[in-house]
Scaffold this motif. Structure first.
Motif, PDB file in Angstrom:
ATOM      1  N   GLN A 157      -9.820  -5.153   5.146  1.00 18.81           N
ATOM      2  CA  GLN A 157     -10.111  -4.312   3.989  1.00 18.81           C
ATOM      3  C   GLN A 157     -11.567  -3.740   4.079  1.00 18.81           C
ATOM      4  N   SER A 158     -11.666  -2.618   3.476  1.00 19.24           N
ATOM      5  CA  SER A 158     -13.030  -2.061   3.394  1.00 19.24           C
ATOM      6  C   SER A 158     -13.790  -2.672   2.207  1.00 19.24           C
ATOM      7  N   SER A 159     -13.033  -3.132   1.204  1.00 21.95           N
ATOM      8  CA  SER A 159     -13.655  -3.795   0.052  1.00 21.95           C
ATOM      9  C   SER A 159     -12.620  -4.682  -0.630  1.00 21.95           C
ATOM     10  N   LYS A 183      -2.339  -3.438  -2.918  1.00 24.53           N
ATOM     11  CA  LYS A 183      -1.724  -3.981  -4.128  1.00 24.53           C
ATOM     12  C   LYS A 183      -1.138  -5.373  -3.892  1.00 24.53           C
ATOM     13  N   THR A 224      -8.846   5.119   5.018  1.00 22.75           N
ATOM     14  CA  THR A 224      -9.776   4.158   4.434  1.00 22.75           C
ATOM     15  C   THR A 224      -9.907   4.420   2.932  1.00 22.75           C
ATOM     16  N   GLY A 225      -9.885   3.358   2.172  1.00 24.31           N
ATOM     17  CA  GLY A 225      -9.996   3.450   0.735  1.00 24.31           C
ATOM     18  C   GLY A 225      -8.665   3.502   0.014  1.00 24.31           C
ATOM     19  N   THR A 226      -7.566   3.554   0.747  1.00 24.00           N
ATOM     20  CA  THR A 226      -6.239   3.527   0.093  1.00 24.00           C
ATOM     21  C   THR A 226      -6.075   2.199  -0.625  1.00 24.00           C
ATOM     22  N   PRO A 227      -5.584   2.174  -1.902  1.00 22.89           N
ATOM     23  CA  PRO A 227      -5.464   0.928  -2.668  1.00 22.89           C
ATOM     24  C   PRO A 227      -4.549  -0.089  -2.007  1.00 22.89           C
ATOM     25  N   THR A 278       0.856  -1.195   0.000  1.00 29.57           N
ATOM     26  CA  THR A 278       0.000   0.000   0.000  1.00 29.57           C
ATOM     27  C   THR A 278       0.882   1.230   0.000  1.00 29.57           C
ATOM     28  N   THR A 317      -3.990  -3.650  -8.130  1.00 28.30           N
ATOM     29  CA  THR A 317      -4.875  -3.375  -6.988  1.00 28.30           C
ATOM     30  C   THR A 317      -5.851  -4.530  -6.806  1.00 28.30           C
ATOM     31  N   ARG A 376      -9.133  -2.436  -0.876  1.00 29.26           N
ATOM     32  CA  ARG A 376      -8.972  -1.108  -0.290  1.00 29.26           C
ATOM     33  C   ARG A 376      -8.770  -1.218   1.224  1.00 29.26           C
TER      34      ARG A 376
END
Length: 360
Positions: A304-306, A269, A264-267, A234, A320, A323
């Motif tokens: 992860q958020s997603s 990888k 939150t939402g940072t990719p 990340t 990616t 998130r």
């Protein structure tokens, strides 16, 4: 009348000497003629007439025998004196005796104290005869010394002693020189060995250093190649918890991964190319994605958020896959990353990522 000279004289001589033995003498007779001096008489073999008469011959022989004995002893004494003179480095005295006397000399072997020096044994070696007749002053003199003109036994002995002393001194000097050269050679050998050891140690140190530098370069090259194929999971992160850290907030009593705190939402990888093994909810881990690499190593992405991938999907390095979030047992948004070997053993993610050439 026979005189002490045993020669003829004037008829007017009455037998009286006026001035002692061998002096002039005078006579009174022949009509009172003045006395006259007799001329010196030097008899020779031609002027001396043979003595006639038995009585006179016997008497003269007896006197000659006594005179010969005395003369013989005198000759031996003179020879001894000559030897002594030679021993004292004085020139020898030569003595000449008329043939008429030497013919009547007694045999040297018959003289008292001298006959023992002679032998009648004619079978002895010539070398023994030469030794017996050698003067005492030249006894022990070698032929070389005789050639050098050393005929004095004392001088020859002195020369020999000096020569022996010089030889001993030369031998001692040679021995000392040899010992000094041996010590110098030993010192030089030790110094050479020391220099050789130092040179070898220096060469070994330089070789080791070169090998280490080459190894470092090779490792750097390897890591650079790996870094090209590996990526940080990340961005814009802060490390908040490390592997093995103890604490009550973890059910196992210690932290089992590495936390990257990020908004939150940072990719999120993929660190390396591989296949998605699982993706979904996982209890206290929240939403978790498991990426399996080609060697069987598993990389876990948690909280992860997603999730952006599905099971069986192949991904490339840096792609990616989700998130950053705060799902599961968390106190704030962050990416919890774990590394498991093919046999399932958990390892330190920071060490593993750095081993791939990444700077964490």
């Amino acid at each position: 009348m026979t005189t002490a000279y045993g020669s003829d004289h004037d008829a007017g001589f009455n037998g009286d000497f006026s001035d002692g033995y061998g002096g002039d003498f005078r006579t009174e007779g022949n009509g009172g003629e003045p006395a006259r001096s007799l001329e010196e008489w030097n008899p020779t073999e031609e002027s001396v007439r043979p003595v006639r008469g038995r009585h006179r011959v016997a008497k003269q022989r007896s006197g000659l025998a006594r005179s010969s004995t005395v003369l013989g002893v005198g000759v031996i004494a003179a020879v001894g004196a000559g030897g002594m003179a030679t021993a004292q480095s004085k020139p020898p005295v030569s003595i000449s005796v008329p043939d008429s006397i030497t013919e009547n000399l007694p045999d040297a072997a018959s003289l008292p104290g001298v006959g023992a020096l002679f032998s009648d044994d004619s079978d002895k070696d010539a070398s023994e005869d030469v030794t017996a007749t050698t003067p005492l002053t030249s006894a022990g003199i070698t032929a070389a010394e005789a050639e050098q003109g050393r005929t004095d036994a004392g001088e020859a002995l002195r020369a020999r002693i000096l020569q022996q002393a010089e030889q001993q001194q030369d031998a001692a000097a040679a021995e000392a020189k040899a010992a000094e050269e041996a010590a110098a050679a030993e010192k030089a050998a030790a110094e050479a060995k020391k220099q050789q050891d130092e040179a070898e140690a220096k060469a070994a140190a330089e070789k080791k250093k070169a090998e280490e530098e080459a190894k470092k370069k090779a490792e750097a090259l390897r890591l650079a190649k790996l870094a090209a194929s590996y990526a940080v999971p990340t961005s814009s992160y802060t490390i908040t918890s490390t592997y093995g850290q103890a604490g009550s907030m973890w059910s196992s009593g210690h932290h089992t991964g590495l936390d990257f705190a990020a908004p939150t939402g940072t990719p999120v990888k993929a660190v390396h190319g591989g296949t998605i093994k699982s993706a979904g909810w996982s209890g206290s881990y929240g939403y978790r994605t498991v990426l399996e690499l080609e060697d069987g190593t598993e990389v876990w992405y948690c909280h992860q958020s997603s999730i952006g991938v599905s099971v069986g999907q192949k991904v490339a390095t840096g792609e990616t896959i989700g998130r950053v979030g705060a799902t599961g047992n968390v106190t704030g948004p962050h990416l919890h990353l774990e590394i498991h070997t093919p046999d399932g053993t958990g390892v330190d993610p920071m060490a593993w990522l750095r081993g791939k050439g990444l700077n964490i």
